[in-house]
Enzyme design. Structure first.
Site, PDB file in Angstrom:
ATOM      1  CB  CYS A 188      -0.957  -0.014   1.187  1.00 19.21           C
ATOM      2  SG  CYS A 188      -0.167   0.067   2.800  1.00 19.21           S
ATOM      3  CD  GLN A 189       1.618   6.158  -1.119  1.00 20.19           C
ATOM      4  OE1 GLN A 189       1.082   5.617  -2.079  1.00 20.19           O
ATOM      5  NE2 GLN A 189       2.762   6.791  -1.226  1.00 20.19           N
TER       6      GLN A 189
END
Length: 116
Positions: free
Chosen positions: A80-81
């Site tokens: 993810c981020q």
């Protein structure tokens, strides 16, 4: 006393870095072997930048799309981020019986591990 503490800190840091190196090598090997790479960010985040070949299954829809992942022993890499959503996704998948799941954390880590 300070010397003992210093040696302990140095050994701890060395152990942590060698653990990370093993994890990074394993991630790179899994990507090379064709593991399913899953981006659990939003579609907008995915469109802006994603790992080549990654499938976008946002964390909020993972439970309803779990059948898209295939067999429960398939190698799956999540990212993810910042690492929070991928960790939640890993926990969820393990609770669902998936046995070969790795959390790459941040998208940048996955890019750096594979490019090494």
């Amino acid at each position: 006393m300070f010397k003992v503490f210093y040696v302990f800190i140095m050994l701890s840091l060395f152990s942590f870095s060698s653990c990370k190196n093993r994890e990074d090598k394993e991630l790179a090997e899994w990507v090379g072997k064709g593991a399913l790479v899953v981006d659990v960010r939003s579609p907008n985040e995915y469109e802006k930048r994603h790992f080549p070949g990654a499938v976008n299954i946002p964390i909020d829809s993972l439970s309803s799309r779990v059948e898209e992942l295939g067999p429960k022993d398939k190698q799956i890499i999540l990212y993810c981020q910042s690492g929070g959503r991928s960790l939640r996704a890993k926990t969820f998948l393990e609770e669902e019986g998936f046995s070969q799941v790795r959390d790459a954390g941040r998208i940048d880590r996955l890019f750096s591990v594979v490019s090494e």
